[in-house]
Design an enzyme around this catalytic site. Structure first.
Site, PDB file in Angstrom:
ATOM      1  N   ASP A 195      32.855  36.577  44.775  1.00 36.67           N
ATOM      2  CA  ASP A 195      32.042  37.654  45.405  1.00 36.67           C
ATOM      3  C   ASP A 195      32.159  39.091  44.452  1.00 36.67           C
ATOM      4  O   ASP A 195      31.301  39.646  44.313  1.00 36.67           O
ATOM      5  CB  ASP A 195      32.752  37.942  46.628  1.00 36.67           C
ATOM      6  CG  ASP A 195      34.142  38.191  46.432  1.00 36.67           C
ATOM      7  OD1 ASP A 195      34.587  38.180  45.625  1.00 36.67           O
ATOM      8  OD2 ASP A 195      34.607  38.413  47.803  1.00 36.67           O
ATOM      9  N   HIS A 247      44.839  41.719  39.068  1.00 43.19           N
ATOM     10  CA  HIS A 247      46.163  41.128  39.010  1.00 43.19           C
ATOM     11  C   HIS A 247      46.641  41.441  37.556  1.00 43.19           C
ATOM     12  O   HIS A 247      47.591  40.808  36.885  1.00 43.19           O
ATOM     13  CB  HIS A 247      46.214  39.715  38.939  1.00 43.19           C
ATOM     14  CG  HIS A 247      45.935  39.353  40.542  1.00 43.19           C
ATOM     15  ND1 HIS A 247      46.892  39.364  41.346  1.00 43.19           N
ATOM     16  CD2 HIS A 247      44.822  38.860  41.143  1.00 43.19           C
ATOM     17  CE1 HIS A 247      46.437  38.796  42.534  1.00 43.19           C
ATOM     18  NE2 HIS A 247      45.235  38.600  42.379  1.00 43.19           N
TER      19      HIS A 247
END
Lengths: 406, 406
Positions: A195, A247
DNA sequence: AAACATTAATTAAATTAATTAAAAAAGATT
DNA sequence: AATCTTTTTTAATTAATTTAATTAATGTTT
């Protein structure tokens, strides 16, 4: 190494076709001779290609332009309603659906709630997807023959080439062949993408990134996803993992992330981080509007509303989060030095509170003067960004030339 | 946006010429028909292009190959000694010079000490550069007519397009027009690049990155520089700042960096970090070989030597540094997800002590299985990497096709 | 208002460089 | 010796651009 691109007549043709088509698309309305000037193609070449595009119903001769002291130019536009695309954005709690034309304009939209999301296994998920697509397609008024494909954006790691959802953090799915299954069911080309990458593509085509060759788009919601556009194309890296900026570690000893590591960017600057800062303040017993929200869950939206009402604590939480966002963005700048960074996703709604701290952080900390001036902008497309990006997945292939040798 | 690449006969030709030339270069020795198979060009096209390359003295018909049941193939090789390049690597304390042929093979080398480095202003620096280049060129035996250019690698931020040294951390130079000045003086094409990017280019052409489309090369010395290769080309970003990974923040509350920020990657994983860890241990009074080094300054080399001798403390320092290197590399993986990461620079000499902790960190912490398997390798080119990269700056333009429209 | 200039778009011929098809060159195999 | 293979080259063909010339439509000037 991948086999190199070699020159051939097909390459030449397909390259020029896409250059002409995109020039018309980006300018909205332009004459043949202007195209020739802008692209440095010769007038006859432009004429030939334009005529083919008109035959293919992709381009329209609209009106006559103003004469510049000679024959009036014929203005060309994209025949935007000649085809349409269905897009799907699979979120954590809901699935959005839309129909767009070639111009990315939405003519129909629908939101479906995710059914008891956590429990869906692979088979149930695919069944659900088929079901909502079937019922949506039945409601669509445009002729089925004009539908050129289905684009699907979903969170998690996606192999866009094979169209496989490799791993999702909320849906517990592993290696689901979404593309093959949906293509089989609907007999249409299907493209699947992460997305955040879809959002970046949407911004490249119809949003803030229209005119920019290299940029990074951050999808700041519960986590932080990233989409990297280099040389006007999405960059995927070796295993579709490029852009997982959420991350990247920015505080070695920071809070533990869902991925197991400590101090990931998204533990400090996402919607999740907002919530945690709020809980902490409340625990500390600080006086704030946030304690008076009754039984609504304290999430980003609530904090934003409190800040709008002038709540000092809420504002402070947003400011702090903005600073961390700025630090992560600083890392992006020193990594890739893009000309622009686009901030989208749920948290970007609170942009008015975030942009100040972000730009301040970057202006005081970036390595060079030019880097300090990197444009940081909010998403143009809002909460439908990934959805429009999903449609663009299909669109971009229509407009982009095929490499001679695949 | 930059003007798009359009298809033309020149593009087709120059694309195919470079594909053929690079196929020969990468394979070392290959026949026309094999080129045709590998590139999917047709045999007549290959014949035509090869004959042009032979006329241009870039390619040689060397010997006959083994027959495969028919006519013997004619083996083609790069005519590597038909041209040569002079490369310069401007380091902190010394300047390296070399002559290479088209194959990146060094036929002559020289090292000059930097004269009282800190005191050099712009004019003195350029004068010094001219002087050592003149004296080096006089010692070169190859004919001057075969020299095709000078490549210069230097630390700091470099605008490679204009050939300007924008900012150097040790040399206090701002916006020095190196390219223009040296081109004027020697009447030869000159290319200037940041040393980490030059190293990456060198590795792409002649080192560990030969066969890899996307990789990141880290130059770990006193600081940490990075060179990013995407789609087989150096990526510079918007202001030549791409790849400044040494200044990405991985520990918000970490040690202060020369750039003013806290916890930059290079404060935790560079030669500088090695030194500081050693000083700290000595201050703490830990028993170690490192205290017995007499009046040699405690720097990376010394620590490495002590570790080789089996000193436990030195080994621990290297292990710890390797872990931090691993963390920084992890961020690179989650950012760009390259297929390979090449570790070069001074610190890479101690690779045997570093690689274990690096790969361990990545295998336990990367987001996906494939990412955990990212190849981490040591530089192939060693301490002359940036120097060979400097030569490659000139070389790559000879071998790479020119875009039709500049 | 007529002649000329300018800009836009098209047509026709020339050119470029790849591709296709066929042949030649040089061996290997039977 | 005859035939088959593989490599390379030659000749003819083809696809697409480019150049040059032409037509179309309008504006400007005298």
């Amino acid at each position: 190494m991948a086999s190199p691109i070699t020159g051939s007549f097909q390459l030449m043709k397909s390259l020029n076709r896409s250059v002409v088509l995109n020039t018309i698309r980006i300018h909205g309305a332009i004459s043949r001779s202007e195209i020739a000037k802008k692209t440095k193609l010769t007038p006859p070449t432009v004429t030939n290609i334009v005529n083919e595009l008109i035959d293919a119903e992709l381009v329209l001769e609209s009106r006559s332009g103003k004469s510049n002291g000679g024959r009036k130019p014929i203005i060309l536009t994209i025949n935007s309603n000649s085809r349409y695309i269905v897009g799907v954005d699979v979120g954590v709690n809901k699935v959005r659906l839309a129909v767009t034309n070639l111009n990315g304009e939405v003519s129909k939209r629908k939101v479906e709630p995710m059914p008891v999301s956590k429990a869906l296994n692979e088979e149930e998920f695919l069944l659900f997807l088929k079901k909502i697509l079937h019922s949506f397609l039945e409601e669509v008024s445009e002729g089925r023959d004009k539908l050129i494909g289905i684009g699907i954006a979903m969170h998690g790691i996606v192999d866009h080439e094979k169209g496989i959802a490799i791993h999702g953090p909320t849906l517990k799915l592993e290696k689901v062949p979404v593309k093959d299954v949906i293509e089989e069911e609907f007999n249409l080309p299907v493209r699947v993408e992460n997305d955040a990458k879809a959002l970046a593509l949407g911004e490249k085509w119809f949003g803030a990134g229209k005119e920019t060759d290299h940029f990074v788009c951050l999808n700041v919601g519960e986590g932080i996803g990233g989409g990297i556009v280099l040389n006007n194309r999405l960059f995927h890296g070796n295993n579709s993992l490029a852009g997982e900026v959420g991350h990247t570690i920015i505080d070695l000893n920071g809070p533990t992330c869902s991925c197991g590591n400590k101090g990931c960017f998204q533990t400090l600057a996402s919607g999740q981080a907002l919530k945690e800062r709020a809980s902490k303040k409340i625990e500390e017993g600080v006086e704030t509007e946030l304690t008076k929200i009754g039984n609504r869950e304290i999430e980003g939206q609530v904090i934003y509303e409190a800040a709008l009402k002038g709540d000092v604590v809420a504002k402070e939480i947003l400011r702090e989060t903005g600073e961390y966002l700025g630090l992560g963005i600083l890392n992006v700048i020193h990594f890739l030095n893009p000309s622009m960074i686009i901030v989208g996703g749920g948290v970007s709604k609170a942009g008015s509170f975030l942009m100040g701290p972000i730009t301040e952080t970057i202006e005081t900390r970036a390595l060079s003067f030019e880097a300090q001036k990197t444009r940081i902008v909010l998403s143009d497309l809002g909460e439908e960004g990934s959805l429009i990006g999903a449609c663009t997945l299909v669109l971009s292939e229509l407009f982009t030339h095929e490499h001679g040798n695949t």
